[in-house]
Design a protein around this motif. Structure first.
Motif, PDB file in Angstrom:
ATOM      1  N   MET A   1      16.311   8.387  -8.055  1.00 23.69           N
ATOM      2  CA  MET A   1      15.068   8.694  -7.809  1.00 23.69           C
ATOM      3  C   MET A   1      14.430   9.985  -8.893  1.00 23.69           C
ATOM      4  O   MET A   1      15.038  10.831  -9.406  1.00 23.69           O
ATOM      5  N   SER A   2      13.354   9.720  -9.360  1.00 16.81           N
ATOM      6  CA  SER A   2      12.779  10.770 -10.329  1.00 16.81           C
ATOM      7  C   SER A   2      11.521  11.127  -9.949  1.00 16.81           C
ATOM      8  O   SER A   2      10.665  10.554  -9.385  1.00 16.81           O
ATOM      9  N   LEU A   3      11.060  12.511 -10.589  1.00 13.70           N
ATOM     10  CA  LEU A   3       9.620  12.780 -10.180  1.00 13.70           C
ATOM     11  C   LEU A   3       8.656  11.922 -10.716  1.00 13.70           C
ATOM     12  O   LEU A   3       7.487  11.901 -10.333  1.00 13.70           O
ATOM     13  N   ARG A   4       8.905  11.189 -11.797  1.00 11.58           N
ATOM     14  CA  ARG A   4       7.888  10.358 -12.414  1.00 11.58           C
ATOM     15  C   ARG A   4       7.667   9.296 -11.272  1.00 11.58           C
ATOM     16  O   ARG A   4       6.455   8.707 -11.132  1.00 11.58           O
ATOM     17  N   GLN A   5       8.597   8.857 -10.871  1.00  9.91           N
ATOM     18  CA  GLN A   5       8.683   7.685  -9.694  1.00  9.91           C
ATOM     19  C   GLN A   5       7.684   8.121  -8.472  1.00  9.91           C
ATOM     20  O   GLN A   5       6.753   7.444  -8.048  1.00  9.91           O
ATOM     21  N   PHE A   6       8.082   9.422  -8.144  1.00  6.80           N
ATOM     22  CA  PHE A   6       7.384  10.161  -7.013  1.00  6.80           C
ATOM     23  C   PHE A   6       5.887  10.300  -7.440  1.00  6.80           C
ATOM     24  O   PHE A   6       4.808   9.812  -6.838  1.00  6.80           O
ATOM     25  N   GLU A   7       5.348  10.731  -8.745  1.00  3.98           N
ATOM     26  CA  GLU A   7       4.074  10.695  -9.173  1.00  3.98           C
ATOM     27  C   GLU A   7       3.358   9.278  -9.263  1.00  3.98           C
ATOM     28  O   GLU A   7       2.242   9.169  -8.953  1.00  3.98           O
ATOM     29  N   TYR A   8       4.271   8.139  -9.704  1.00  2.88           N
ATOM     30  CA  TYR A   8       3.709   6.879  -9.794  1.00  2.88           C
ATOM     31  C   TYR A   8       3.257   6.385  -8.435  1.00  2.88           C
ATOM     32  O   TYR A   8       1.980   5.773  -8.353  1.00  2.88           O
ATOM     33  N   ALA A   9       4.233   6.773  -7.633  1.00  2.00           N
ATOM     34  CA  ALA A   9       3.846   6.237  -5.992  1.00  2.00           C
ATOM     35  C   ALA A   9       2.692   7.043  -5.493  1.00  2.00           C
ATOM     36  O   ALA A   9       1.886   6.376  -4.853  1.00  2.00           O
ATOM     37  N   LEU A  10       2.429   8.151  -5.593  1.00  2.00           N
ATOM     38  CA  LEU A  10       1.432   9.048  -5.049  1.00  2.00           C
ATOM     39  C   LEU A  10       0.242   8.457  -5.871  1.00  2.00           C
ATOM     40  O   LEU A  10      -0.897   8.092  -5.049  1.00  2.00           O
ATOM     41  N   ALA A  11       0.229   8.104  -7.258  1.00  2.00           N
ATOM     42  CA  ALA A  11      -1.140   7.713  -7.653  1.00  2.00           C
ATOM     43  C   ALA A  11      -1.315   6.312  -7.143  1.00  2.00           C
ATOM     44  O   ALA A  11      -2.682   5.972  -6.744  1.00  2.00           O
ATOM     45  N   VAL A  12      -0.548   5.428  -6.911  1.00  2.00           N
ATOM     46  CA  VAL A  12      -0.786   4.092  -6.263  1.00  2.00           C
ATOM     47  C   VAL A  12      -1.501   4.363  -4.739  1.00  2.00           C
ATOM     48  O   VAL A  12      -2.431   3.706  -4.543  1.00  2.00           O
ATOM     49  N   ALA A  13      -0.818   5.203  -4.104  1.00  2.00           N
ATOM     50  CA  ALA A  13      -1.329   5.391  -2.809  1.00  2.00           C
ATOM     51  C   ALA A  13      -2.847   5.987  -2.879  1.00  2.00           C
ATOM     52  O   ALA A  13      -3.686   5.653  -2.038  1.00  2.00           O
ATOM     53  N   GLU A  14      -3.128   6.669  -3.703  1.00  2.00           N
ATOM     54  CA  GLU A  14      -4.197   7.565  -4.046  1.00  2.00           C
ATOM     55  C   GLU A  14      -5.287   6.467  -4.398  1.00  2.00           C
ATOM     56  O   GLU A  14      -6.539   6.364  -3.875  1.00  2.00           O
ATOM     57  N   GLU A  15      -5.048   5.548  -5.192  1.00  2.00           N
ATOM     58  CA  GLU A  15      -6.013   4.528  -6.008  1.00  2.00           C
ATOM     59  C   GLU A  15      -5.993   3.475  -5.228  1.00  2.00           C
ATOM     60  O   GLU A  15      -7.083   2.564  -5.391  1.00  2.00           O
ATOM     61  N   GLY A  16      -5.030   3.005  -4.617  1.00  2.00           N
ATOM     62  CA  GLY A  16      -5.147   1.597  -3.825  1.00  2.00           C
ATOM     63  C   GLY A  16      -4.730   0.404  -4.608  1.00  2.00           C
ATOM     64  O   GLY A  16      -4.855  -0.650  -4.218  1.00  2.00           O
ATOM     65  N   SER A  17      -4.692   0.672  -5.761  1.00  2.00           N
ATOM     66  CA  SER A  17      -4.158  -0.326  -6.959  1.00  2.00           C
ATOM     67  C   SER A  17      -3.048   0.215  -8.157  1.00  2.00           C
ATOM     68  O   SER A  17      -3.128   1.231  -8.282  1.00  2.00           O
ATOM     69  N   VAL A  18      -2.514  -0.855  -8.386  1.00  2.00           N
ATOM     70  CA  VAL A  18      -1.498  -0.385  -9.608  1.00  2.00           C
ATOM     71  C   VAL A  18      -2.137  -0.146 -10.867  1.00  2.00           C
ATOM     72  O   VAL A  18      -2.207   0.761 -11.444  1.00  2.00           O
ATOM     73  N   THR A  19      -3.106  -1.314 -11.075  1.00  2.00           N
ATOM     74  CA  THR A  19      -3.966  -0.997 -12.347  1.00  2.00           C
ATOM     75  C   THR A  19      -4.891   0.510 -12.140  1.00  2.00           C
ATOM     76  O   THR A  19      -4.839   1.030 -13.369  1.00  2.00           O
ATOM     77  N   ALA A  20      -5.415   0.852 -11.100  1.00  2.00           N
ATOM     78  CA  ALA A  20      -6.341   2.286 -11.003  1.00  2.00           C
ATOM     79  C   ALA A  20      -5.418   3.172 -11.324  1.00  2.00           C
ATOM     80  O   ALA A  20      -5.513   4.366 -11.788  1.00  2.00           O
ATOM     81  N   ALA A  21      -4.162   3.069 -10.865  1.00  2.00           N
ATOM     82  CA  ALA A  21      -3.146   4.153 -10.967  1.00  2.00           C
ATOM     83  C   ALA A  21      -2.764   4.352 -12.276  1.00  2.00           C
ATOM     84  O   ALA A  21      -2.626   5.555 -12.615  1.00  2.00           O
ATOM     85  N   ALA A  22      -2.355   3.091 -12.988  1.00  2.00           N
ATOM     86  CA  ALA A  22      -2.272   3.245 -14.469  1.00  2.00           C
ATOM     87  C   ALA A  22      -3.106   3.943 -15.147  1.00  2.00           C
ATOM     88  O   ALA A  22      -2.981   4.559 -15.989  1.00  2.00           O
ATOM     89  N   GLU A  23      -4.532   3.731 -15.034  1.00  2.00           N
ATOM     90  CA  GLU A  23      -5.642   4.201 -15.505  1.00  2.00           C
ATOM     91  C   GLU A  23      -5.554   5.740 -15.229  1.00  2.00           C
ATOM     92  O   GLU A  23      -6.008   6.656 -16.103  1.00  2.00           O
ATOM     93  N   LEU A  24      -5.399   5.991 -14.089  1.00  2.00           N
ATOM     94  CA  LEU A  24      -5.248   7.337 -13.732  1.00  2.00           C
ATOM     95  C   LEU A  24      -4.280   8.545 -14.486  1.00  2.00           C
ATOM     96  O   LEU A  24      -4.358   9.428 -14.977  1.00  2.00           O
TER      97      LEU A  24
END
Length: 299
Positions: A1-24
């Motif tokens: 596991m990496s901090l990058r993965q943690f950050e990606y998971a938190l972004a998906v949880a915050e935005e509710g979608s992979v697309t919005a997380a990627a934009e963020l």
């Protein structure tokens, strides 16, 4: 596991979608999907489930994300401390304030901090529920918090900044505005604009009403102190808020009360605080904190 993965998971949880997380995150969508799938394979659990409204964390996912948030916050603080120099400070500072506390003082202190350290990123939460504020503190998310009352021993170091007096806000033309201070007993028949049931502000008001044997009529409940003041100013009912929470332009409608209602303002700072927290604490000490002798309504 990496901090990058943690950050990606938190972004998906915050935005509710992979697309919005990627934009963020300013990355390609496949990169986010790949990192989340890899994380789930490594953990052996599903972190998210798809619903009509988007991706939401599973029960296991919510537990994982709480710890991931702690790890990401700790990493940001570590980077900021490592890169701090005599004239430069970078990284992220996460601050929370119990709703109604430091409404005027905190922006001034944060403004001075940003002018001193323009590359420092500051995130601020205003939290009405003290239980949620404590949860964030226990989770290690916060670098500094403004709260009423002592900190749990060992969790954060408490620094008493001053005392915040509460004032009653009355509608324009209210006869009690002729007084310099309003006796609470005189508000027996007044309707009240109150706050959410679990909020600290409503807890203070509830105790005041009980201590003074007042049985109020509640005409509205709101989630923000500024909203309560504005509604009271329009004559919907009276309200009780910290003096610094009265927005500019409404001071002439606020009066201190008798018996005096006040509470301490404590800055909770993580033990072994870094240069950003230390600098903000010193700036907060220089701010004016309202006491019964120092608050005077503007005529």
């Amino acid at each position: 596991m990496s901090l990058r993965q943690f950050e990606y998971a938190l972004a998906v949880a915050e935005e509710g979608s992979v697309t919005a997380a990627a934009e963020l995150l300013h990355v390609a969508q496949p990169s986010v999907s790949q990192q989340i799938r890899g994380l789930e394979r490594e953990l052996g659990v599903k972190l998210f489930t798809r619903t009509p409204t988007g991706l939401v964390p599973t029960v296991v996912g919510r537990a994982f994300l709480r710890e991931a948030e702690v790890a990401v916050s700790a990493a940001r603080r570590a980077r900021a401390t490592a890169r701090a120099g005599a004239d430069e400070l970078v990284g992220e500072l996460v601050v929370a304030a119990q709703m109604g506390l430091g409404t005027r003082q905190l922006p001034g202190a944060l403004g001075a901090l940003r002018r001193r350290f323009p590359r420092l990123e500051v995130t601020v939460f205003e939290e009405p529920n003290p239980a949620e504020l404590e949860r964030m503190a226990r989770g290690g998310v916060l670098d500094l918090a403004l709260m009423a009352g002592p900190c749990e021993e060992g969790l954060y170091d408490g620094h008493h900044l001053g005392d915040e007096e509460f004032v009653v806000v009355l509608g324009a033309g209210h006869p009690r505005l002729a007084a310099d201070r309003v006796e609470l007993s005189e508000l027996e028949r007044e309707p009240w604009v109150r706050f959410d049931h679990n909020s600290a502000l409503d807890g203070v008001l509830r105790e005041v009403l009980q201590d003074n044997e007042l049985t109020p009529t509640t005409v509205a409940r709101v989630s923000q102190a500024a909203t309560a003041v504005r509604w009271a100013a329009h004559g919907l009912g009276v309200t009780l808020v910290p003096a610094s929470a009265v927005p500019h332009g409404h001071e002439h409608l606020a009066r201190p009360v008798f018996p005096v209602v006040s509470q301490p303002v404590v800055a909770a700072v993580r033990p072994g605080a870094g240069p950003a927290e230390t600098a903000l604490l010193e700036l907060l000490r220089k701010e004016t904190w309202y006491k019964s002798a120092s608050f005077s309504p503007v005529s």
